[in-house]
Scaffold this motif. Structure first.
Motif, PDB file in Angstrom:
ATOM      1  N   ALA A  90       4.852  -0.792  -3.760  1.00 42.90           N
ATOM      2  CA  ALA A  90       5.716   0.385  -3.902  1.00 42.90           C
ATOM      3  C   ALA A  90       5.622   1.281  -2.674  1.00 42.90           C
ATOM      4  O   ALA A  90       6.643   1.786  -2.180  1.00 42.90           O
ATOM      5  CB  ALA A  90       5.335   1.165  -5.162  1.00 42.90           C
ATOM      6  N   VAL A  91       4.414   1.477  -2.173  1.00 36.49           N
ATOM      7  CA  VAL A  91       4.225   2.306  -0.969  1.00 36.49           C
ATOM      8  C   VAL A  91       4.976   1.690   0.211  1.00 36.49           C
ATOM      9  O   VAL A  91       5.697   2.384   0.942  1.00 36.49           O
ATOM     10  CB  VAL A  91       2.726   2.470  -0.642  1.00 36.49           C
ATOM     11  CG1 VAL A  91       2.534   3.114   0.725  1.00 36.49           C
ATOM     12  CG2 VAL A  91       2.036   3.288  -1.719  1.00 36.49           C
ATOM     13  N   ASP A  92       4.809   0.377   0.400  1.00 38.69           N
ATOM     14  CA  ASP A  92       5.528  -0.311   1.481  1.00 38.69           C
ATOM     15  C   ASP A  92       7.034  -0.154   1.318  1.00 38.69           C
ATOM     16  O   ASP A  92       7.761   0.098   2.287  1.00 38.69           O
ATOM     17  CB  ASP A  92       5.173  -1.800   1.501  1.00 38.69           C
ATOM     18  CG  ASP A  92       3.750  -2.063   1.973  1.00 38.69           C
ATOM     19  OD1 ASP A  92       3.174  -1.177   2.641  1.00 38.69           O
ATOM     20  OD2 ASP A  92       3.219  -3.147   1.674  1.00 38.69           O
ATOM     21  N   ALA A  93       7.518  -0.300   0.081  1.00 41.30           N
ATOM     22  CA  ALA A  93       8.959  -0.223  -0.185  1.00 41.30           C
ATOM     23  C   ALA A  93       9.491   1.186   0.063  1.00 41.30           C
ATOM     24  O   ALA A  93      10.599   1.355   0.603  1.00 41.30           O
ATOM     25  CB  ALA A  93       9.244  -0.657  -1.618  1.00 41.30           C
ATOM     26  N   LEU A  94       8.731   2.196  -0.331  1.00 39.54           N
ATOM     27  CA  LEU A  94       9.167   3.576  -0.103  1.00 39.54           C
ATOM     28  C   LEU A  94       9.314   3.874   1.385  1.00 39.54           C
ATOM     29  O   LEU A  94      10.320   4.451   1.820  1.00 39.54           O
ATOM     30  CB  LEU A  94       8.175   4.558  -0.739  1.00 39.54           C
ATOM     31  CG  LEU A  94       8.287   4.723  -2.250  1.00 39.54           C
ATOM     32  CD1 LEU A  94       7.020   5.361  -2.817  1.00 39.54           C
ATOM     33  CD2 LEU A  94       9.509   5.559  -2.606  1.00 39.54           C
ATOM     34  N   LEU A  95       8.330   3.445   2.169  1.00 43.72           N
ATOM     35  CA  LEU A  95       8.384   3.712   3.606  1.00 43.72           C
ATOM     36  C   LEU A  95       9.458   2.866   4.287  1.00 43.72           C
ATOM     37  O   LEU A  95      10.207   3.362   5.135  1.00 43.72           O
ATOM     38  CB  LEU A  95       7.013   3.455   4.248  1.00 43.72           C
ATOM     39  CG  LEU A  95       6.863   3.913   5.707  1.00 43.72           C
ATOM     40  CD1 LEU A  95       7.197   5.400   5.857  1.00 43.72           C
ATOM     41  CD2 LEU A  95       5.452   3.632   6.204  1.00 43.72           C
ATOM     42  N   THR A  96       9.564   1.603   3.865  1.00 44.68           N
ATOM     43  CA  THR A  96      10.604   0.730   4.424  1.00 44.68           C
ATOM     44  C   THR A  96      11.995   1.280   4.122  1.00 44.68           C
ATOM     45  O   THR A  96      12.854   1.358   5.011  1.00 44.68           O
ATOM     46  CB  THR A  96      10.476  -0.689   3.847  1.00 44.68           C
ATOM     47  OG1 THR A  96       9.213  -1.231   4.234  1.00 44.68           O
ATOM     48  CG2 THR A  96      11.587  -1.593   4.357  1.00 44.68           C
ATOM     49  N   GLY A  97      12.224   1.665   2.871  1.00 44.91           N
ATOM     50  CA  GLY A  97      13.519   2.208   2.484  1.00 44.91           C
ATOM     51  C   GLY A  97      13.859   3.472   3.246  1.00 44.91           C
ATOM     52  O   GLY A  97      15.005   3.667   3.677  1.00 44.91           O
ATOM     53  N   LEU A  98      12.873   4.328   3.436  1.00 41.42           N
ATOM     54  CA  LEU A  98      13.087   5.569   4.178  1.00 41.42           C
ATOM     55  C   LEU A  98      13.487   5.279   5.619  1.00 41.42           C
ATOM     56  O   LEU A  98      14.453   5.847   6.137  1.00 41.42           O
ATOM     57  CB  LEU A  98      11.814   6.415   4.137  1.00 41.42           C
ATOM     58  CG  LEU A  98      11.770   7.635   5.056  1.00 41.42           C
ATOM     59  CD1 LEU A  98      12.924   8.589   4.764  1.00 41.42           C
ATOM     60  CD2 LEU A  98      10.429   8.357   4.923  1.00 41.42           C
ATOM     61  N   LYS A  99      12.759   4.369   6.253  1.00 45.89           N
ATOM     62  CA  LYS A  99      13.034   4.085   7.672  1.00 45.89           C
ATOM     63  C   LYS A  99      14.358   3.348   7.849  1.00 45.89           C
ATOM     64  O   LYS A  99      15.096   3.606   8.809  1.00 45.89           O
ATOM     65  CB  LYS A  99      11.870   3.302   8.268  1.00 45.89           C
ATOM     66  CG  LYS A  99      10.574   4.119   8.307  1.00 45.89           C
ATOM     67  CD  LYS A  99       9.413   3.344   8.853  1.00 45.89           C
ATOM     68  CE  LYS A  99       9.461   3.283  10.356  1.00 45.89           C
ATOM     69  NZ  LYS A  99       8.224   2.754  10.943  1.00 45.89           N
ATOM     70  N   GLN A 100      14.673   2.451   6.929  1.00 46.65           N
ATOM     71  CA  GLN A 100      15.930   1.701   7.029  1.00 46.65           C
ATOM     72  C   GLN A 100      17.144   2.588   6.775  1.00 46.65           C
ATOM     73  O   GLN A 100      18.204   2.372   7.357  1.00 46.65           O
ATOM     74  CB  GLN A 100      15.949   0.551   6.022  1.00 46.65           C
ATOM     75  CG  GLN A 100      15.117  -0.645   6.424  1.00 46.65           C
ATOM     76  CD  GLN A 100      15.162  -1.743   5.376  1.00 46.65           C
ATOM     77  OE1 GLN A 100      15.621  -1.543   4.246  1.00 46.65           O
ATOM     78  NE2 GLN A 100      14.648  -2.903   5.731  1.00 46.65           N
ATOM     79  N   HIS A 101      16.985   3.565   5.901  1.00 51.84           N
ATOM     80  CA  HIS A 101      18.129   4.372   5.474  1.00 51.84           C
ATOM     81  C   HIS A 101      17.947   5.852   5.798  1.00 51.84           C
ATOM     82  O   HIS A 101      18.458   6.709   5.092  1.00 51.84           O
ATOM     83  CB  HIS A 101      18.350   4.196   3.968  1.00 51.84           C
ATOM     84  CG  HIS A 101      18.584   2.777   3.555  1.00 51.84           C
ATOM     85  ND1 HIS A 101      19.721   2.083   3.898  1.00 51.84           N
ATOM     86  CD2 HIS A 101      17.814   1.905   2.856  1.00 51.84           C
ATOM     87  CE1 HIS A 101      19.656   0.850   3.413  1.00 51.84           C
ATOM     88  NE2 HIS A 101      18.507   0.720   2.781  1.00 51.84           N
TER      89      HIS A 101
END
Length: 199
Positions: A90-101
């Motif tokens: 979840a932590v990885d996904a939150l940061l990935t989603g933030l940076k991608q979008h």
């Protein structure tokens, strides 16, 4: 003008994309039906056929932003019920989603600020906030199902708290671009959510 007949859903998606393009380049307050029609290469009548008014179009834009931002989080649920793995993913996904979008997320904050400043946009900003909380609630319920657990805290209160904390972490990252600080804050949030679970 590109007025070739297309399915309604496809045309709406095209208009939303045009609206997001205008908003990212020129700001939320520059999004008008006329400007979006021009961006999409379609007539004003086509936009009005697809959306009752500008507010409906802006709400659709907000939904599109929220859906894209949530995609990495939904995918992260596929790791299975282990709480530690779910939390880390979840932590990885939150940061990935933030940076991608990040440009899309910045628009969300712009909607909020414009809504606080401009009465005309306040209803749209409130709708976006409610939408964010509803989507967070849906995610938390899915997370509990995957984790084979339930929450001690009322789910509505928890969803609001989590949504607001995510917004704060994301806004701080947009200012300082500090990945490590954002990861640490997302980790604290994720662990707080799991600490609220019981079998």
């Amino acid at each position: 003008m590109n007025n070739k007949r297309k399915p309604l859903d496809e045309r709406r998606a095209e208009i939303v994309e045009a609206g997001l393009s205008v908003a990212m380049r020129e700001g939320v307050e520059s999004v008008t039906v006329r400007r979006v029609a021009q961006e999409a290469g379609i007539s004003l009548g086509t936009v009005h056929y697809c959306f009752d008014d500008k507010d409906a179009m802006l709400r659709a834009m907000g939904r599109a932003i929220a859906m894209r931002a949530s995609e990495p989080m939904i995918s992260a649920l596929e790791v299975g019920p282990d709480h530690t793995t779910l939390a880390d993913t979840a932590v990885d996904a939150l940061l990935t989603g933030l940076k991608q979008h990040q440009h899309m997320r910045l628009l969300t904050f712009e909607f909020a600020v414009s809504g606080a400043r401009t009465p005309v946009l306040r209803e749209v900003a409130q709708a976006h906030l409610k939408q964010s909380i509803v989507m967070t609630r849906e995610y938390l319920l899915r997370l509990a199902d995957v984790a084979e657990a339930k929450y001690r805290t009322d789910i509505d209160a928890l969803a609001r708290t989590v949504a607001i904390r995510i917004d704060g972490i994301e806004l701080a990252w947009m200012v300082d671009q500090d990945d490590a600080a954002a990861r640490s804050a997302f980790s604290d949030l994720t662990h707080d959510v799991f600490d609220d679970m019981e079998p």
